[in-house]
Design a protein around this motif. Sequence first.
Motif, PDB file in Angstrom:
ATOM      1  N   ALA A 135     -21.381 -17.204  -0.308  1.00 33.91           N
ATOM      2  CA  ALA A 135     -21.304 -17.799  -1.644  1.00 33.91           C
ATOM      3  C   ALA A 135     -22.154 -17.049  -2.666  1.00 33.91           C
ATOM      4  O   ALA A 135     -23.199 -16.490  -2.350  1.00 33.91           O
ATOM      5  N   ASP A 136     -21.690 -17.076  -3.907  1.00 36.35           N
ATOM      6  CA  ASP A 136     -22.489 -16.630  -5.048  1.00 36.35           C
ATOM      7  C   ASP A 136     -23.252 -17.802  -5.658  1.00 36.35           C
ATOM      8  O   ASP A 136     -24.286 -17.615  -6.289  1.00 36.35           O
ATOM      9  N   ALA A 137     -22.718 -19.010  -5.492  1.00 39.70           N
ATOM     10  CA  ALA A 137     -23.359 -20.209  -6.015  1.00 39.70           C
ATOM     11  C   ALA A 137     -23.089 -21.368  -5.068  1.00 39.70           C
ATOM     12  O   ALA A 137     -22.049 -21.416  -4.413  1.00 39.70           O
ATOM     13  N   ILE A 138     -24.038 -22.283  -4.991  1.00 36.70           N
ATOM     14  CA  ILE A 138     -23.911 -23.481  -4.166  1.00 36.70           C
ATOM     15  C   ILE A 138     -23.904 -24.698  -5.079  1.00 36.70           C
ATOM     16  O   ILE A 138     -24.807 -24.898  -5.894  1.00 36.70           O
ATOM     17  N   PHE A 139     -22.856 -25.512  -4.937  1.00 42.64           N
ATOM     18  CA  PHE A 139     -22.747 -26.799  -5.638  1.00 42.64           C
ATOM     19  C   PHE A 139     -23.424 -27.825  -4.734  1.00 42.64           C
ATOM     20  O   PHE A 139     -22.826 -28.355  -3.818  1.00 42.64           O
ATOM     21  N   SER A 140     -24.701 -28.085  -4.998  1.00 38.13           N
ATOM     22  CA  SER A 140     -25.519 -28.879  -4.083  1.00 38.13           C
ATOM     23  C   SER A 140     -25.543 -30.350  -4.482  1.00 38.13           C
ATOM     24  O   SER A 140     -25.388 -30.690  -5.664  1.00 38.13           O
ATOM     25  N   ARG A 141     -25.790 -31.211  -3.512  1.00 39.39           N
ATOM     26  CA  ARG A 141     -25.948 -32.633  -3.814  1.00 39.39           C
ATOM     27  C   ARG A 141     -27.423 -33.026  -3.835  1.00 39.39           C
ATOM     28  O   ARG A 141     -27.762 -34.186  -4.031  1.00 39.39           O
ATOM     29  N   HIS A 142     -28.329 -32.069  -3.610  1.00 33.67           N
ATOM     30  CA  HIS A 142     -29.771 -32.358  -3.523  1.00 33.67           C
ATOM     31  C   HIS A 142     -30.394 -32.198  -4.910  1.00 33.67           C
ATOM     32  O   HIS A 142     -30.754 -31.107  -5.320  1.00 33.67           O
ATOM     33  N   SER A 143     -30.523 -33.310  -5.636  1.00 35.05           N
ATOM     34  CA  SER A 143     -30.868 -33.246  -7.049  1.00 35.05           C
ATOM     35  C   SER A 143     -32.323 -33.589  -7.356  1.00 35.05           C
ATOM     36  O   SER A 143     -32.849 -33.156  -8.379  1.00 35.05           O
ATOM     37  N   THR A 144     -32.984 -34.411  -6.537  1.00 35.83           N
ATOM     38  CA  THR A 144     -34.379 -34.727  -6.810  1.00 35.83           C
ATOM     39  C   THR A 144     -35.234 -33.497  -6.544  1.00 35.83           C
ATOM     40  O   THR A 144     -34.839 -32.586  -5.808  1.00 35.83           O
ATOM     41  N   VAL A 145     -36.428 -33.461  -7.130  1.00 34.12           N
ATOM     42  CA  VAL A 145     -37.277 -32.285  -6.992  1.00 34.12           C
ATOM     43  C   VAL A 145     -37.620 -32.027  -5.538  1.00 34.12           C
ATOM     44  O   VAL A 145     -37.494 -30.896  -5.036  1.00 34.12           O
ATOM     45  N   GLU A 146     -38.031 -33.060  -4.806  1.00 33.51           N
ATOM     46  CA  GLU A 146     -38.455 -32.864  -3.421  1.00 33.51           C
ATOM     47  C   GLU A 146     -37.291 -32.422  -2.538  1.00 33.51           C
ATOM     48  O   GLU A 146     -37.406 -31.442  -1.786  1.00 33.51           O
TER      49      GLU A 146
ATOM     50  N   SER B 230      -0.408  -6.879  -5.171  1.00 34.40           N
ATOM     51  CA  SER B 230       0.368  -6.563  -6.370  1.00 34.40           C
ATOM     52  C   SER B 230      -0.435  -6.608  -7.670  1.00 34.40           C
ATOM     53  O   SER B 230       0.083  -6.240  -8.719  1.00 34.40           O
ATOM     54  N   VAL B 231      -1.688  -7.060  -7.613  1.00 39.59           N
ATOM     55  CA  VAL B 231      -2.497  -7.198  -8.823  1.00 39.59           C
ATOM     56  C   VAL B 231      -3.599  -6.139  -8.829  1.00 39.59           C
ATOM     57  O   VAL B 231      -4.305  -5.990  -7.831  1.00 39.59           O
ATOM     58  N   PRO B 232      -3.792  -5.400  -9.907  1.00 41.88           N
ATOM     59  CA  PRO B 232      -4.867  -4.401  -9.967  1.00 41.88           C
ATOM     60  C   PRO B 232      -6.242  -5.042  -9.792  1.00 41.88           C
ATOM     61  O   PRO B 232      -6.392  -6.269  -9.933  1.00 41.88           O
ATOM     62  N   ARG B 233      -7.231  -4.209  -9.488  1.00 46.12           N
ATOM     63  CA  ARG B 233      -8.607  -4.719  -9.352  1.00 46.12           C
ATOM     64  C   ARG B 233      -8.998  -5.473 -10.621  1.00 46.12           C
ATOM     65  O   ARG B 233      -8.837  -4.965 -11.735  1.00 46.12           O
ATOM     66  N   SER B 234      -9.515  -6.678 -10.456  1.00 48.32           N
ATOM     67  CA  SER B 234      -9.820  -7.522 -11.605  1.00 48.32           C
ATOM     68  C   SER B 234     -11.215  -7.205 -12.147  1.00 48.32           C
ATOM     69  O   SER B 234     -12.011  -6.528 -11.496  1.00 48.32           O
ATOM     70  N   PRO B 235     -11.534  -7.684 -13.361  1.00 47.42           N
ATOM     71  CA  PRO B 235     -12.794  -7.295 -13.997  1.00 47.42           C
ATOM     72  C   PRO B 235     -14.042  -7.578 -13.171  1.00 47.42           C
ATOM     73  O   PRO B 235     -15.012  -6.831 -13.241  1.00 47.42           O
ATOM     74  N   GLN B 236     -14.054  -8.670 -12.396  1.00 40.84           N
ATOM     75  CA  GLN B 236     -15.229  -8.993 -11.583  1.00 40.84           C
ATOM     76  C   GLN B 236     -15.143  -8.423 -10.165  1.00 40.84           C
ATOM     77  O   GLN B 236     -16.048  -8.636  -9.371  1.00 40.84           O
ATOM     78  N   GLY B 237     -14.053  -7.728  -9.837  1.00 37.39           N
ATOM     79  CA  GLY B 237     -13.837  -7.309  -8.449  1.00 37.39           C
ATOM     80  C   GLY B 237     -13.195  -8.430  -7.663  1.00 37.39           C
ATOM     81  O   GLY B 237     -12.150  -8.267  -7.048  1.00 37.39           O
ATOM     82  N   HIS B 238     -13.792  -9.572  -7.689  1.00 41.58           N
ATOM     83  CA  HIS B 238     -13.175 -10.818  -7.212  1.00 41.58           C
ATOM     84  C   HIS B 238     -13.896 -11.978  -7.871  1.00 41.58           C
ATOM     85  O   HIS B 238     -14.989 -11.808  -8.444  1.00 41.58           O
ATOM     86  N   PRO B 239     -13.343 -13.181  -7.834  1.00 36.83           N
ATOM     87  CA  PRO B 239     -13.973 -14.323  -8.505  1.00 36.83           C
ATOM     88  C   PRO B 239     -15.375 -14.592  -7.969  1.00 36.83           C
ATOM     89  O   PRO B 239     -15.706 -14.258  -6.821  1.00 36.83           O
ATOM     90  N   VAL B 240     -16.198 -15.213  -8.795  1.00 30.42           N
ATOM     91  CA  VAL B 240     -17.444 -15.783  -8.307  1.00 30.42           C
ATOM     92  C   VAL B 240     -17.087 -16.835  -7.266  1.00 30.42           C
ATOM     93  O   VAL B 240     -16.158 -17.633  -7.460  1.00 30.42           O
ATOM     94  N   LEU B 241     -17.800 -16.846  -6.150  1.00 27.97           N
ATOM     95  CA  LEU B 241     -17.491 -17.739  -5.035  1.00 27.97           C
ATOM     96  C   LEU B 241     -18.506 -18.882  -4.984  1.00 27.97           C
ATOM     97  O   LEU B 241     -19.716 -18.646  -4.880  1.00 27.97           O
ATOM     98  N   ILE B 242     -17.997 -20.112  -5.064  1.00 37.93           N
ATOM     99  CA  ILE B 242     -18.839 -21.308  -5.040  1.00 37.93           C
ATOM    100  C   ILE B 242     -18.549 -22.074  -3.766  1.00 37.93           C
ATOM    101  O   ILE B 242     -17.407 -22.141  -3.306  1.00 37.93           O
ATOM    102  N   GLN B 243     -19.581 -22.649  -3.166  1.00 42.34           N
ATOM    103  CA  GLN B 243     -19.414 -23.389  -1.920  1.00 42.34           C
ATOM    104  C   GLN B 243     -20.245 -24.655  -1.990  1.00 42.34           C
ATOM    105  O   GLN B 243     -21.289 -24.685  -2.650  1.00 42.34           O
TER     106      GLN B 243
ATOM    107  N   LEU C 111     -14.689 -20.050 -15.839  1.00 43.34           N
ATOM    108  CA  LEU C 111     -13.622 -21.005 -15.514  1.00 43.34           C
ATOM    109  C   LEU C 111     -13.560 -21.173 -14.004  1.00 43.34           C
ATOM    110  O   LEU C 111     -13.054 -20.308 -13.294  1.00 43.34           O
ATOM    111  N   ALA C 112     -14.091 -22.284 -13.512  1.00 45.67           N
ATOM    112  CA  ALA C 112     -14.240 -22.495 -12.068  1.00 45.67           C
ATOM    113  C   ALA C 112     -13.352 -23.632 -11.600  1.00 45.67           C
ATOM    114  O   ALA C 112     -13.260 -24.672 -12.261  1.00 45.67           O
TER     115      ALA C 112
END
Length: 432
Positions: free
Chosen positions: A219-230, A191-204, A92-93
């Motif tokens: 970042a753990d993941a990059i939401f890129s705009r570079h979609s063509t193969v080259e 105020s919140v205990p350590r969560s299951p992942q330690g912290h959320p996955v980080l997307i940039q 859930l991102a």
Amino acid sequence: MSRKQVHLAAHFPGVNNTTVWSDPASGSQTDFASFVHFAQASERGLFDFVFLAEGLRLREHRGRIHDLDVVGRPDTLTVLNALAAVTERVGLAGTINTTFNEPYELARQFASLDHLSGGRSAWNLVTSSDAFTGENFRRGGFLKPEQRYERAGEMLEAAKALWLSRAPEVGSEAPVVGYASSQFSFRGRFSVPRSPQGHPVLIQSGDSEQGREFGAATADAIFSRHSTVEAGQEFYRNMKDRLPRYGRVDTDLTILPAATFVLGDTPADAAENAERIRHEQVSPQTAIAFLEQVWGRDLSAYDPDGPLPDVDPDPENVNITRGRVRHERDTAKLAREWRELAGSKNLSIRELIVETTARHSFVGTPKQVAEQIDEAVQADASDGFILIPHLVPTGMDAFVDRVIPELQDRGSYRTEYTGPTLRDHLALPYPT
């Protein structure tokens, strides 16, 4: 030799003209049932995560609410928390802005989502220097470009200090966390205990030099705009090459460009569907609105099916649309490029906008689309894709039912989830 595994995420559409609202199959973008259908279809397809963008102010065009776009929907974190109750595995991102939020509140919200979902939360960090949007917030919206990432970096550093302050053991004591920087200063116990992942996955998703460096460092993941193969291969290698100076390896960062898709029973059928959908996405009114964003003028008197205006852009009126726009700010340069393109191909205004505003799209039969996606991933143009359908809420159904089995047959896609958390889906390390 085992094949590289394809990662897929699903972007809930509706924050730009990708969505075809005129289609009879189009549904509500505010009814919770739409979000449930979309998320459960994505989970049936074993997607890594579903993704919600953020809208902090209604867009305006020539002084009016931009009704050619989506003008509002429920709060991102509220929707994601609700979806945690009706899904079991899919991540859930959500996009949450670093310019207008405070570390303690945001850290608490995401830690809560991670607990309620059993470790499936992800945060897409974005910055904003948009003073128009900032008018809705006490601190205002304007920050110089270098200050945007300074604040984002400090926001993330402060949030991590809070998330990781609690030991993983249940009932562990909450230590005092003190943090002081140019943007933030606080002292207290999280105020919140350590969560299951330690912290959320980080997307940039920043693509400037500063944005790329921030992504490589954090970042753990990059939401890129570079979609063509080259273009994808160049971006992929550029980002992976930056990782060692932060003590990271290739598998610590997942590259996921955005892309759309159109399916057909035959290649010709798919091509016909794609042509129809693009012209439904770019109505005559939408074409004029896009052109006005570049020209900075009222062009309502021009025929969308006619040639480009013979008047020059007004560089002093680039804010004719207030809120996010999808083009660069050097409008004079862009107008010259558009004139050259329209002249060389004899394009009308609408045909030009159809050609220049399209996202990268996979078009073909289910087998062909699976092949296109797989080949891009195997060529290291990406690690997978964030797919954006053109319909709410049923847009992912055909992909899940028809393309996913093809990817599985190629040996490039999971046949079941192998772990409970989003970090497990993305094969990411857990923070210590």
